[in-house]
Scaffold this motif. Sequence first.
Motif, PDB file in Angstrom:
ATOM      1  N   ILE A   1     -10.842  21.293  -4.541  1.00  0.00           N
ATOM      2  CA  ILE A   1     -10.627  22.436  -3.405  1.00  0.00           C
ATOM      3  C   ILE A   1     -12.380  21.469  -3.198  1.00  0.00           C
ATOM      4  N   HIS A   2     -13.636  21.331  -3.162  1.00  0.00           N
ATOM      5  CA  HIS A   2     -14.515  21.498  -2.915  1.00  0.00           C
ATOM      6  C   HIS A   2     -14.799  19.570  -2.647  1.00  0.00           C
ATOM      7  N   LYS A   3     -14.192  18.885  -3.381  1.00  0.00           N
ATOM      8  CA  LYS A   3     -14.591  17.215  -4.053  1.00  0.00           C
ATOM      9  C   LYS A   3     -13.970  16.811  -3.309  1.00  0.00           C
ATOM     10  N   MET A   4     -12.644  17.190  -3.055  1.00  0.00           N
ATOM     11  CA  MET A   4     -11.549  16.033  -3.165  1.00  0.00           C
ATOM     12  C   MET A   4     -11.121  16.253  -2.112  1.00  0.00           C
TER      13      MET A   4
ATOM     14  N   GLU B   1       0.506  -1.396   0.495  1.00  0.00           N
ATOM     15  CA  GLU B   1      -0.394   0.112   0.214  1.00  0.00           C
ATOM     16  C   GLU B   1       0.600   1.197  -0.138  1.00  0.00           C
ATOM     17  N   SER B   2       0.965   2.503  -0.995  1.00  0.00           N
ATOM     18  CA  SER B   2       1.355   3.455  -1.009  1.00  0.00           C
ATOM     19  C   SER B   2       0.349   4.043  -1.240  1.00  0.00           C
ATOM     20  N   HIS B   3       1.283   5.327  -1.217  1.00  0.00           N
ATOM     21  CA  HIS B   3       0.524   7.202  -1.400  1.00  0.00           C
ATOM     22  C   HIS B   3       1.267   7.914  -1.500  1.00  0.00           C
ATOM     23  N   ARG B   4       0.649   8.824  -2.291  1.00  0.00           N
ATOM     24  CA  ARG B   4       1.023  10.107  -3.591  1.00  0.00           C
ATOM     25  C   ARG B   4       0.662  11.580  -3.083  1.00  0.00           C
ATOM     26  N   THR B   5       1.145  12.122  -2.805  1.00  0.00           N
ATOM     27  CA  THR B   5       0.403  13.333  -2.586  1.00  0.00           C
ATOM     28  C   THR B   5       0.528  14.230  -3.250  1.00  0.00           C
ATOM     29  N   ILE B   6      -0.725  14.713  -4.275  1.00  0.00           N
ATOM     30  CA  ILE B   6      -0.393  15.571  -5.147  1.00  0.00           C
ATOM     31  C   ILE B   6      -0.630  17.102  -4.975  1.00  0.00           C
ATOM     32  N   GLY B   7      -0.693  18.270  -5.442  1.00  0.00           N
ATOM     33  CA  GLY B   7      -0.701  19.344  -4.984  1.00  0.00           C
ATOM     34  C   GLY B   7      -1.962  19.927  -5.981  1.00  0.00           C
ATOM     35  N   LEU B   8      -2.276  21.641  -5.501  1.00  0.00           N
ATOM     36  CA  LEU B   8      -2.659  22.017  -6.599  1.00  0.00           C
ATOM     37  C   LEU B   8      -2.044  23.374  -6.279  1.00  0.00           C
ATOM     38  N   ALA B   9      -2.001  23.947  -7.147  1.00  0.00           N
ATOM     39  CA  ALA B   9      -0.941  25.801  -6.787  1.00  0.00           C
ATOM     40  C   ALA B   9      -1.700  26.509  -7.907  1.00  0.00           C
ATOM     41  N   TRP B  10      -1.806  27.192  -7.600  1.00  0.00           N
ATOM     42  CA  TRP B  10      -1.605  28.441  -8.916  1.00  0.00           C
ATOM     43  C   TRP B  10      -1.716  30.150  -7.998  1.00  0.00           C
ATOM     44  N   MET B  11      -1.615  30.654  -8.537  1.00  0.00           N
ATOM     45  CA  MET B  11      -0.835  32.094  -8.511  1.00  0.00           C
ATOM     46  C   MET B  11      -1.793  33.401  -8.128  1.00  0.00           C
ATOM     47  N   ASN B  12      -2.556  33.855  -7.311  1.00  0.00           N
ATOM     48  CA  ASN B  12      -3.895  34.429  -7.091  1.00  0.00           C
ATOM     49  C   ASN B  12      -3.487  35.630  -7.378  1.00  0.00           C
ATOM     50  N   GLU B  13      -1.916  36.756  -8.058  1.00  0.00           N
ATOM     51  CA  GLU B  13      -2.548  37.391  -8.906  1.00  0.00           C
ATOM     52  C   GLU B  13      -2.823  37.796 -10.499  1.00  0.00           C
ATOM     53  N   ARG B  14      -2.699  36.062 -10.866  1.00  0.00           N
ATOM     54  CA  ARG B  14      -2.735  35.812 -12.561  1.00  0.00           C
ATOM     55  C   ARG B  14      -4.206  35.599 -12.574  1.00  0.00           C
ATOM     56  N   TYR B  15      -4.831  35.897 -14.026  1.00  0.00           N
ATOM     57  CA  TYR B  15      -5.670  35.573 -14.758  1.00  0.00           C
ATOM     58  C   TYR B  15      -6.000  33.806 -15.098  1.00  0.00           C
ATOM     59  N   LEU B  16      -7.236  33.449 -14.034  1.00  0.00           N
ATOM     60  CA  LEU B  16      -6.923  32.388 -14.027  1.00  0.00           C
ATOM     61  C   LEU B  16      -8.085  31.678 -15.184  1.00  0.00           C
TER      62      LEU B  16
ATOM     63  N   SER C   1     -11.764  30.203 -16.871  1.00  0.00           N
ATOM     64  CA  SER C   1     -13.052  29.314 -16.105  1.00  0.00           C
ATOM     65  C   SER C   1     -12.418  28.582 -16.213  1.00  0.00           C
ATOM     66  N   ALA C   2     -12.333  27.346 -17.383  1.00  0.00           N
ATOM     67  CA  ALA C   2     -12.310  26.497 -16.594  1.00  0.00           C
ATOM     68  C   ALA C   2     -11.128  26.010 -15.403  1.00  0.00           C
ATOM     69  N   ALA C   3     -10.067  27.043 -15.150  1.00  0.00           N
ATOM     70  CA  ALA C   3      -9.946  26.691 -14.839  1.00  0.00           C
ATOM     71  C   ALA C   3      -9.795  26.577 -13.602  1.00  0.00           C
ATOM     72  N   ILE C   4     -10.491  27.564 -13.088  1.00  0.00           N
ATOM     73  CA  ILE C   4     -10.951  27.770 -11.839  1.00  0.00           C
ATOM     74  C   ILE C   4     -12.632  26.833 -11.479  1.00  0.00           C
ATOM     75  N   ASN C   5     -13.148  26.430 -12.077  1.00  0.00           N
ATOM     76  CA  ASN C   5     -14.081  25.978 -11.912  1.00  0.00           C
ATOM     77  C   ASN C   5     -13.285  24.008 -11.762  1.00  0.00           C
ATOM     78  N   PHE C   6     -12.045  23.917 -12.603  1.00  0.00           N
ATOM     79  CA  PHE C   6     -11.893  22.901 -12.027  1.00  0.00           C
ATOM     80  C   PHE C   6     -10.997  22.827 -10.743  1.00  0.00           C
ATOM     81  N   LYS C   7     -10.141  24.469 -10.366  1.00  0.00           N
ATOM     82  CA  LYS C   7      -9.864  24.097  -9.410  1.00  0.00           C
ATOM     83  C   LYS C   7     -10.879  23.657  -8.057  1.00  0.00           C
ATOM     84  N   HIS C   8     -11.806  24.570  -8.446  1.00  0.00           N
ATOM     85  CA  HIS C   8     -13.417  24.561  -6.856  1.00  0.00           C
ATOM     86  C   HIS C   8     -13.542  22.900  -7.069  1.00  0.00           C
TER      87      HIS C   8
END
Length: 81
Positions: free
Chosen positions: A77-80, A50-65, A67-74
Amino acid sequence: MPCDPDITFGGEEVATVAGLAGSGLGVSLLPDLNGLDTNKVAQIRLKALESHRTIGLAWMNERYLPSAAINFKHFIIHKMY
């Protein structure tokens, strides 16, 4: 049987780590890889590991995202999280 490995080389990319092992620089635990050069690297399947891997999500608050990236981020954050 616990062990304390002597880690000399490392990498973040699976292909890099497989290349290090294929160059004779050691062994590694990796996920199943498609397209791996089996002339240089041997694969052994491990049972009941049994092994696990930590995967992160990162973005820059000051940069434009877009809508597809915003939806994916949400979604992540909310489902996973």
